[in-house]
Design a protein around this motif. Structure first.
Motif, PDB file in Angstrom:
ATOM      1  N   UNK A  97       0.861  -1.176   0.000  1.00 56.09           N
ATOM      2  CA  UNK A  97       0.000   0.000   0.000  1.00 56.09           C
ATOM      3  C   UNK A  97       0.895   1.223   0.000  1.00 56.09           C
ATOM      4  N   UNK A  98       0.301   2.433  -0.381  1.00 51.99           N
ATOM      5  CA  UNK A  98       1.079   3.669  -0.377  1.00 51.99           C
ATOM      6  C   UNK A  98       0.436   4.618   0.618  1.00 51.99           C
ATOM      7  N   UNK A  99       1.234   5.119   1.559  1.00 51.61           N
ATOM      8  CA  UNK A  99       0.746   6.038   2.582  1.00 51.61           C
ATOM      9  C   UNK A  99       1.356   7.414   2.355  1.00 51.61           C
ATOM     10  N   UNK A 100       0.508   8.421   2.409  1.00 54.81           N
ATOM     11  CA  UNK A 100       0.941   9.810   2.292  1.00 54.81           C
ATOM     12  C   UNK A 100       0.618  10.490   3.607  1.00 54.81           C
ATOM     13  N   UNK A 101       1.549  11.294   4.100  1.00 58.24           N
ATOM     14  CA  UNK A 101       1.261  11.978   5.358  1.00 58.24           C
ATOM     15  C   UNK A 101       1.821  13.395   5.325  1.00 58.24           C
ATOM     16  N   UNK A 102       1.203  14.221   6.124  1.00 60.60           N
ATOM     17  CA  UNK A 102       1.649  15.604   6.279  1.00 60.60           C
ATOM     18  C   UNK A 102       1.635  15.911   7.772  1.00 60.60           C
ATOM     19  N   UNK A 103       2.757  16.383   8.289  1.00 60.77           N
ATOM     20  CA  UNK A 103       2.795  16.803   9.686  1.00 60.77           C
ATOM     21  C   UNK A 103       1.982  18.085   9.820  1.00 60.77           C
ATOM     22  N   UNK A 104       1.020  18.088  10.750  1.00 60.02           N
ATOM     23  CA  UNK A 104       0.138  19.244  10.930  1.00 60.02           C
ATOM     24  C   UNK A 104       0.357  19.939  12.260  1.00 60.02           C
ATOM     25  N   UNK A 105       1.223  19.395  13.090  1.00 57.36           N
ATOM     26  CA  UNK A 105       1.539  19.969  14.389  1.00 57.36           C
ATOM     27  C   UNK A 105       2.437  19.009  15.141  1.00 57.36           C
ATOM     28  N   UNK A 106       2.831  19.368  16.358  1.00 56.29           N
ATOM     29  CA  UNK A 106       3.655  18.447  17.144  1.00 56.29           C
ATOM     30  C   UNK A 106       2.891  17.144  17.401  1.00 56.29           C
ATOM     31  N   UNK A 107       3.472  16.035  16.986  1.00 56.05           N
ATOM     32  CA  UNK A 107       2.874  14.708  17.162  1.00 56.05           C
ATOM     33  C   UNK A 107       1.473  14.598  16.563  1.00 56.05           C
ATOM     34  N   UNK A 108       1.253  15.336  15.484  1.00 60.24           N
ATOM     35  CA  UNK A 108      -0.027  15.270  14.767  1.00 60.24           C
ATOM     36  C   UNK A 108       0.254  15.197  13.273  1.00 60.24           C
ATOM     37  N   UNK A 109      -0.532  14.365  12.581  1.00 60.54           N
ATOM     38  CA  UNK A 109      -0.352  14.264  11.142  1.00 60.54           C
ATOM     39  C   UNK A 109      -1.679  13.957  10.466  1.00 60.54           C
ATOM     40  N   UNK A 110      -1.715  14.277   9.174  1.00 66.11           N
ATOM     41  CA  UNK A 110      -2.846  13.913   8.336  1.00 66.11           C
ATOM     42  C   UNK A 110      -2.341  12.841   7.395  1.00 66.11           C
ATOM     43  N   UNK A 111      -3.082  11.742   7.282  1.00 66.70           N
ATOM     44  CA  UNK A 111      -2.617  10.591   6.499  1.00 66.70           C
ATOM     45  C   UNK A 111      -3.685  10.151   5.508  1.00 66.70           C
ATOM     46  N   UNK A 112      -3.227   9.737   4.322  1.00 64.87           N
ATOM     47  CA  UNK A 112      -4.102   9.128   3.315  1.00 64.87           C
ATOM     48  C   UNK A 112      -3.404   7.860   2.834  1.00 64.87           C
ATOM     49  N   UNK A 113      -4.192   6.813   2.582  1.00 66.79           N
ATOM     50  CA  UNK A 113      -3.638   5.546   2.117  1.00 66.79           C
ATOM     51  C   UNK A 113      -4.338   5.103   0.846  1.00 66.79           C
ATOM     52  N   UNK A 114      -3.541   4.834  -0.188  1.00 70.98           N
ATOM     53  CA  UNK A 114      -4.057   4.207  -1.394  1.00 70.98           C
ATOM     54  C   UNK A 114      -3.792   2.722  -1.227  1.00 70.98           C
ATOM     55  N   UNK A 115      -4.864   1.920  -1.215  1.00 72.29           N
ATOM     56  CA  UNK A 115      -4.740   0.513  -0.855  1.00 72.29           C
ATOM     57  C   UNK A 115      -4.962  -0.397  -2.046  1.00 72.29           C
ATOM     58  N   UNK A 116      -4.010  -1.330  -2.239  1.00 72.62           N
ATOM     59  CA  UNK A 116      -4.159  -2.281  -3.337  1.00 72.62           C
ATOM     60  C   UNK A 116      -5.300  -3.238  -3.000  1.00 72.62           C
ATOM     61  N   UNK A 117      -5.940  -3.755  -4.009  1.00 69.44           N
ATOM     62  CA  UNK A 117      -7.117  -4.600  -3.796  1.00 69.44           C
ATOM     63  C   UNK A 117      -8.373  -3.755  -3.751  1.00 69.44           C
ATOM     64  N   UNK A 118      -8.311  -2.637  -3.020  1.00 65.56           N
ATOM     65  CA  UNK A 118      -9.405  -1.672  -3.012  1.00 65.56           C
ATOM     66  C   UNK A 118      -9.270  -0.776  -4.242  1.00 65.56           C
ATOM     67  N   UNK A 119      -8.005  -0.520  -4.623  1.00 71.18           N
ATOM     68  CA  UNK A 119      -7.657   0.313  -5.780  1.00 71.18           C
ATOM     69  C   UNK A 119      -8.218   1.720  -5.667  1.00 71.18           C
ATOM     70  N   UNK A 120      -8.122   2.263  -4.469  1.00 72.56           N
ATOM     71  CA  UNK A 120      -8.598   3.614  -4.212  1.00 72.56           C
ATOM     72  C   UNK A 120      -8.042   4.052  -2.866  1.00 72.56           C
ATOM     73  N   UNK A 121      -8.270   5.313  -2.526  1.00 73.01           N
ATOM     74  CA  UNK A 121      -7.927   5.789  -1.194  1.00 73.01           C
ATOM     75  C   UNK A 121      -8.960   5.256  -0.214  1.00 73.01           C
ATOM     76  N   UNK A 122      -8.490   4.710   0.909  1.00 75.89           N
ATOM     77  CA  UNK A 122      -9.401   4.188   1.910  1.00 75.89           C
ATOM     78  C   UNK A 122      -9.624   5.237   2.994  1.00 75.89           C
ATOM     79  N   UNK A 123     -10.633   5.002   3.804  1.00 73.80           N
ATOM     80  CA  UNK A 123     -10.931   5.942   4.880  1.00 73.80           C
ATOM     81  C   UNK A 123      -9.865   5.896   5.970  1.00 73.80           C
TER      82      UNK A 123
END
Length: 195
Positions: A97-123
């Motif tokens: 799978x491919x995970x994308x993340x952005x640090x949004x603050x100290x010990x906080x991040x926003x994450x998105x995952x594109x998952x194989x098998x689902x072939x889309x970004x998952x929740x």
């Protein structure tokens, strides 16, 4: 065929207890494709199967993506399977799978995952969150304690215990939800098709 539908931070799964159903493992890919189809059946991101352990565990988890392909691991599904095992009294006390993340603050991040098998970004992706927090901890970008990962499906919190240049233990917490309990009566999917 009895099932539960559960979700972990927005990833939804059908949980089938094969300790009771006793279906052959070859039937699971077709079951996943049929039952996970959102407009024609129950609908889910994947099928989680509770099966007999191969070693010393209480039970083992088999995971199939909605397209019927076998998944190596699913962190949010694993959290749901743990709750299922607890609720049913089965347990003791408590590639690529491919995970994308952005640090949004100290010990906080926003994450998105594109998952194989689902072939889309998952929740959400619990395995991905654990991996992202482990890497960010080793790189010194987060503390590894109470790191909050926000995803479309909700928030997961990860604790990565560092031991030198490796992560010794990783803990993932977040919500689980029992969506429904029911019985499959789909006339186009008979038990005979699964044997």
């Amino acid at each position: 065929m009895q099932f539960w539908k559960m979700n972990g931070a927005g990833n939804d799964f059908l949980v089938l207890n094969n300790l009771e159903e006793k279906l052959p493992e070859e039937a699971f890919p077709a079951l996943a494709r049929t039952l996970c189809e959102r407009r024609l059946s129950i609908g889910a991101d994947g099928l989680m199967v509770v099966d007999a352990p191969r070693a010393d565990g209480d039970y083992r988890m088999l995971f199939y993506n909605s397209d019927g392909s076998a998944g190596e691991m699913c962190g949010n599904g694993a959290r749901c399977i743990c709750r299922y095992g607890y609720e049913k009294g089965l347990a003791g006390e408590v590639q690529a799978n491919v995970n994308f993340c952005e640090l949004t603050g100290p010990d906080q991040l926003y994450e998105r995952t594109f998952e194989r098998g689902v072939e889309d970004f998952t929740y959400a992706c619990g395995t991905g969150t654990g991996s992202v927090v482990a890497v960010l901890t080793l790189l010194g970008k987060v503390s590894g304690k109470g790191v909050r990962a926000e995803m479309r499906g909700g928030v997961l919190t990860a604790d990565a215990e560092r031991d030198g240049d490796r992560i010794a233990n990783l803990y993932l917490t977040g919500p689980t939800n029992i969506v429904c309990k029911g019985q499959v009566t789909d006339e186009e999917l008979t038990r005979q098709d699964c044997v």
